[in-house]
Write a protein that holds these residues in place. Sequence first.
Motif, mmCIF file in Angstrom:
data_model
loop_
_atom_site.group_PDB
_atom_site.id
_atom_site.type_symbol
_atom_site.label_atom_id
_atom_site.label_comp_id
_atom_site.label_asym_id
_atom_site.label_seq_id
_atom_site.Cartn_x
_atom_site.Cartn_y
_atom_site.Cartn_z
ATOM 1 N N ALA A 153 0.861 -1.277 -0.019
ATOM 2 C CA ALA A 153 0.109 -0.077 0.043
ATOM 3 C C ALA A 153 0.932 1.270 0.128
ATOM 4 O O ALA A 153 0.618 2.198 -0.534
ATOM 5 C CB ALA A 153 -0.893 0.050 1.357
ATOM 6 N N MET A 154 1.865 1.345 0.859
ATOM 7 C CA MET A 154 3.002 2.284 0.754
ATOM 8 C C MET A 154 3.585 2.553 -0.601
ATOM 9 O O MET A 154 3.618 3.811 -1.006
ATOM 10 C CB MET A 154 4.188 1.937 1.806
ATOM 11 N N ASP B 132 1.982 1.779 -3.271
ATOM 12 C CA ASP B 132 0.988 2.117 -4.137
ATOM 13 C C ASP B 132 0.543 3.574 -4.214
ATOM 14 O O ASP B 132 0.417 4.321 -4.996
ATOM 15 C CB ASP B 132 -0.263 1.193 -3.810
ATOM 16 N N GLY B 133 0.741 4.121 -2.939
ATOM 17 C CA GLY B 133 0.468 5.634 -2.558
ATOM 18 C C GLY B 133 1.544 6.209 -3.166
ATOM 19 O O GLY B 133 0.873 7.440 -3.774
ATOM 20 N N SER B 134 2.876 5.973 -3.255
ATOM 21 C CA SER B 134 3.555 6.738 -3.963
ATOM 22 C C SER B 134 3.382 6.505 -5.370
ATOM 23 O O SER B 134 3.560 7.647 -6.200
ATOM 24 C CB SER B 134 4.978 6.508 -3.312
ATOM 25 N N ILE C 142 11.446 4.436 -3.876
ATOM 26 C CA ILE C 142 12.553 3.559 -2.857
ATOM 27 C C ILE C 142 13.360 4.820 -1.865
ATOM 28 O O ILE C 142 13.095 4.232 -0.873
ATOM 29 C CB ILE C 142 13.416 3.020 -3.870
ATOM 30 N N VAL D 165 10.014 6.763 0.027
ATOM 31 C CA VAL D 165 9.066 6.090 1.019
ATOM 32 C C VAL D 165 9.521 4.674 1.502
ATOM 33 O O VAL D 165 9.433 4.559 2.588
ATOM 34 C CB VAL D 165 7.773 5.948 0.242
ATOM 35 N N PRO E 43 12.984 5.192 3.930
ATOM 36 C CA PRO E 43 12.725 5.654 5.340
ATOM 37 C C PRO E 43 11.688 4.635 6.068
ATOM 38 O O PRO E 43 11.797 4.547 7.308
ATOM 39 C CB PRO E 43 11.842 6.989 4.854
ATOM 40 N N ALA E 44 10.665 4.131 5.397
ATOM 41 C CA ALA E 44 9.821 3.221 6.193
ATOM 42 C C ALA E 44 10.575 2.119 6.770
ATOM 43 O O ALA E 44 10.306 1.468 7.838
ATOM 44 C CB ALA E 44 8.562 2.771 5.177
ATOM 45 N N LEU F 140 17.735 -6.915 17.728
ATOM 46 C CA LEU F 140 16.469 -7.795 17.643
ATOM 47 C C LEU F 140 15.378 -7.194 18.090
ATOM 48 O O LEU F 140 14.313 -7.252 17.348
ATOM 49 C CB LEU F 140 16.840 -9.112 18.304
ATOM 50 N N TYR G 161 4.274 -3.353 11.267
ATOM 51 C CA TYR G 161 3.568 -3.540 9.861
ATOM 52 C C TYR G 161 2.678 -4.965 9.958
ATOM 53 O O TYR G 161 2.485 -5.247 9.035
ATOM 54 C CB TYR G 161 4.416 -3.669 8.870
ATOM 55 N N MET H 88 -1.954 1.854 -12.835
ATOM 56 C CA MET H 88 -1.641 1.110 -11.605
ATOM 57 C C MET H 88 -1.223 -0.028 -11.562
ATOM 58 O O MET H 88 -0.480 -0.652 -11.104
ATOM 59 C CB MET H 88 -2.348 1.633 -10.201
ATOM 60 N N PHE I 149 -6.442 5.033 -1.916
ATOM 61 C CA PHE I 149 -6.993 3.380 -1.795
ATOM 62 C C PHE I 149 -7.947 3.058 -0.681
ATOM 63 O O PHE I 149 -8.121 3.882 0.033
ATOM 64 C CB PHE I 149 -5.424 2.750 -1.642
ATOM 65 N N ASN J 283 -2.963 4.860 3.245
ATOM 66 C CA ASN J 283 -2.084 4.551 3.207
ATOM 67 C C ASN J 283 -0.963 5.708 3.366
ATOM 68 O O ASN J 283 -0.280 6.016 2.562
ATOM 69 C CB ASN J 283 -1.561 3.534 2.281
ATOM 70 N N PHE K 121 2.184 7.862 4.359
ATOM 71 C CA PHE K 121 3.425 7.329 4.456
ATOM 72 C C PHE K 121 3.987 7.542 6.106
ATOM 73 O O PHE K 121 3.501 8.598 6.785
ATOM 74 C CB PHE K 121 4.398 8.530 3.550
ATOM 75 N N ARG L 227 -3.444 14.726 -0.043
ATOM 76 C CA ARG L 227 -2.397 14.181 -0.720
ATOM 77 C C ARG L 227 -2.308 13.922 -2.181
ATOM 78 O O ARG L 227 -1.494 14.518 -2.950
ATOM 79 C CB ARG L 227 -1.478 12.851 -0.229
#
Lengths: 460, 294, 433
Positions: A341-342, A344-346, A357, A360, A363-364, A449, A459, B95, B133, B137, B139, B203
């Motif tokens: 989803a992250m 896709d958002g971008s 990359i 988003v 950093p994630a 760890l 996540y 997409m 979506f 989502n 960031f 956004r």
Amino acid sequence: MHTSTLIIVLLGLMSLAYYLGRKRSLNLVSGRVRDLHSLPSYYGLHTALWCGIPAILLLVVWISFEGSVVTSLVVDSLPQETQNLPPERLNLVLNDIRNLATGDIVSTTVDENMQQAADHYAGLQSISNMAMFVVALSLAIMAGYIAHRSISRQQRARNRVEKAVNFFLLSSSTLAIFTTIGIVLSVLFESIRFFQQIPVTDFIFGLEWSPQTAIRLDQVGSSGVFGAIPLFAGTFLITLIAMVVAVPIGLLSAIYMAEYAGRHFRSLAKPVLEVLAGIPTVVYGFFAALTVAPFFRDMGATLGLGVSSESALAAGVVMGIMIIPFVSSLSDDVINAVPQAMRDGSYGLGATRSETIRQVIVPAALPGIVGGVLLAVSRAIGETMIVVMAAGLSANLTANPLEAVTTVTVQIVTLLVGDQEFDSAKTLAAFALALVLFVITLALNMIALHIVRKYREQYE
Amino acid sequence: MDEVINRSSTIARELKTGSGAEVGMQVLKESQSSGTVGDIYVDDPRMTCRNVNVYYGDKQAIFDIDLDIAKHQVISMIGPSGCGKSTFLRCLNRMNDTIDICKVTGQIKMEGQDIYDGGLDVVPLRASVGMVFQKPNPFPKSIYDNIGYGPRIHGLNDNKDHLDEIVETSLKKAGLWEEVKDRLDHPGTGLSGGQQQRLCIARAIAVSPEVILMDEPCSALDPIATAKIEELIDELRENYTIAIVTHAMQQAARVSQRTAYFHLGKLIEVGETDQIFTAPRHRLTEDYITGRFG
Amino acid sequence: MNKQQQQQHERSMSRVEKGLARRYRQERNFKRLGLGAILMGLLFVSFLFISIFANGYTAFQQTFVKLDVFYDPEVIAPVGETDPDVLSAGHYGGLVKATMRELFPSVTNRRDKKKLYGLISTGAAFQIRERVMQDPSVIGQRESIWVPADDDVDMLIKGHIDLSLPESDRRIKDDQLSWIQGMQEDGRVEKRFNTTFFAAGDSREPELSGIKGAAVGSFFTLLICLAISFPVGVAAAVYLEEVAPKNRWTDLIEVNINNLAAVPSIVFGLLGLAVFINFFGLPRSVPLVGGLVLALMTLPTIIIASRVALKSVPPSIREAALGVGASPMQTITHHVLPLALPGMLTGTIIGMAQALGETAPLLMIGMVAFIVDIPGGAMDPSAVLPVQIYLWADSPERAFVERTSAAIMVLLVFLISMNLLAVWLRKKFERRW
């Protein structure tokens, strides 16, 4: 007779016991399994366990203590003046006696006393061996017989067997704890003895490392200085070089594999890179010493730089190569854990792949990547063979990667390999170094760890 | 009978707008092949889709879809799950490109330009066709950076003040400004689900798109948050063309002007929302609307 | 409002278009960077393999020299003698020397003679003794036999000696060179497959050294390691995954296992030194202790892999078994374990491969001794393959460089086949629920 023969005989006895136990249980009810509390095979197992376990336990205990008992008996029989020798000399004598008894070459000339002691030793050894055989086998037969007699219709054989298995499972799982405790205790005790001789502050803050202690009192020059800073610095330098090589290459290749590579390329390149992870470190060490170090030295010579043939650079670069797959597989995991989803958002906003990359995904995934890098650092710090074979022995306090430095692990190996007396500061220093190594890597692992787990939970 | 009337009226319109008789004939054939009931054409289309087929590997997910999307209107796409409505929506800003095995054939035109044409660039396309979506989502960045992300990568802002302005107007348009103006530096992931979804809408707005695609934007939200989003969609209609996929029929009825009903990868019926919900013409549409399956 | 929006959109789009070229350039560069990283990795792999192979492939051949030996009864034993004790006491070294003198009668000077003898491996004498002991009837006869050449000659024949160096810097001198050339012209020098390398233990002489001792040592060590770590590892995994209640204690065990997996291997060696050797008094350098230490080291790997395998067995299987009245233990042994076994085996093989390549902890427990004999059991002193590599890598002779590389190749063949086996197992039994 060999211990392995005994073990085979015991296994044979156990299968016999299984057969007999099973048969007896069936006979008891004349074949009507329904009347038994448990299935016949459980009665068989029950008998077999009784037959085998006590004998095997006895065997383990016997073997563990046989050596020390026999040795102390031999020492008692030695002439008084030999017994009064300092422990390390006595050990040499004992070694000779052992060698003599087994028919190997002896370092000193053989005198009457030694020959006698050797005969005594061999005699004791064979008596102990025979006794072990007899005792273990009779114990097996006796216990098996009793268990066999005790079989009855109501005997809860299944529950007992399951209890025994449960106990085995539980103790297996606690072995990990005992291993940790064992490591801590064995390293800690020797370290404490070391710090009784050398103050902790001298060890941790000392700038000079020269572990040669005088063997004779009248010797000059080598008093033994145990300042570990140069070792820490050397370890740090090599680790840093390794990370400079491994982190960008590992991370970028993980990114490329996860985000760009087609399926075919991935299925081809990934296993090839993973080969790097399966290569033994001694091979890397040889590669570093034979190929990479001379290469850097020659290149330095062409450029007019003096590169040591045991340069930190060569060891560090090869260590970095070793760690590449480690970094890349850990990064691969965390990058794949970033939800689609992250991405896709971008992409939905019109970002290109590299923008997605860099801005988003990375950093994630950063906490996970940091965790992975920390694990890699801990591995680099603890790596031994590459540095033993390619880094130097002398403790240089320098930040110049072209010079030779030494590391904690190299010193542990040099201090402990070869003949050594067990109580000298020199030997004990290895344990003190190991303590530092253990504590640092443990701390790094715990932190890493923890970070990775927190990251995953985010996540999930 | 209705179909025939409908189609002939379309042809008449095509002729009137001067696209020529051949085109009209072709359209006639095409719409026969796709078998959609209702008027797939609109007067003033933002996007036109013809003969769209989508394949996942060997499996065909979308069959021959023809559909126009009108300017400043909300079109909703409904249908039972797995009917291909989301897949179709994702074709509209490509997409589906992110899925390796997905292949799209046919024509999707925007302002006369085929978006699947090799020459067309996907980056500006997605900048003008934004997407929201199913699951919010945001960031893992601050609220400000979430909104600023699009303008920054596209280089839309001249300076920091300009970006501040874009962020503010976008958040205002998404109706989120009052709620977050004091904590723009807080992480976007810390907002509630409904706020997160409005953040995602803001956004998308921040890069000034023409079309906004929404893929079940309220399915992860509670009723109150859903109501807010629906209200927002209605407001946004003034400035944007919106295509929304939903499985809640009431939502389609509330927010959209046109509705398209999908079934097993085919576009079964399309028409004015009122007509679809009050007088569906196709049996399958009627069964779905009346709740016989879904 | 609409108009304004339209304008804004157009403004945006023109800006987007303007930035496109730059952004695609960045995109390409970034992609190249990633590809470069991978290629770099692949380059390292191939460089390493090529370097090892180029250094090592020659070790599979060995130079032999043909000698016409006269089994001189005066030197060995009278004709007809069969007593092994007498036969083995013969002065076989002299026999080799005599043969060489015969071959080059012109060499008379003592120093030159010594150089001449140096061309033949000291192993030649042992080989002749073997021959005589096997068949005493050869005494008094003459026979052509092939004996190994000295490692320096071997290196020369293989082209590893730089003849452009001044004579004093070379291990082969000019007169030796001419003798070797003479023998070559007579067809007395030949390269043959190096069976010694696979059949002998370690030796100070490169041409007599082999990896069999180390390989057998590795075998015993791995056997001990497997015998302990597999049952214990599986049992621990079963306990943690199937039996144990989830509480503080199991959490502690879990954290412990994860941490142990990342403890440097050398620390395990110190544990072995302190516990097995100093406390229990077990002998140094034996596979038993090596196996114990490696077992402790591989245990976390096996436990973790086994737990993953157990986790992948769906709960429905357990419920089905429990539902028909099986005891929890029966459920595990009859249903869960068989399904999880391939995964556990895969993890175990990978753990064993790790153990096979491990060196550092074995140095700590004294497995670096120079051991010529091939071990007969887990209590005999022995080396293991990686340690043998380490020892040879330390030796100055050029001939040991190629043997080290060859030993590495053998080790890698073992490791790669183990890993392939693991991959094959995983592929074959992979099940998606």
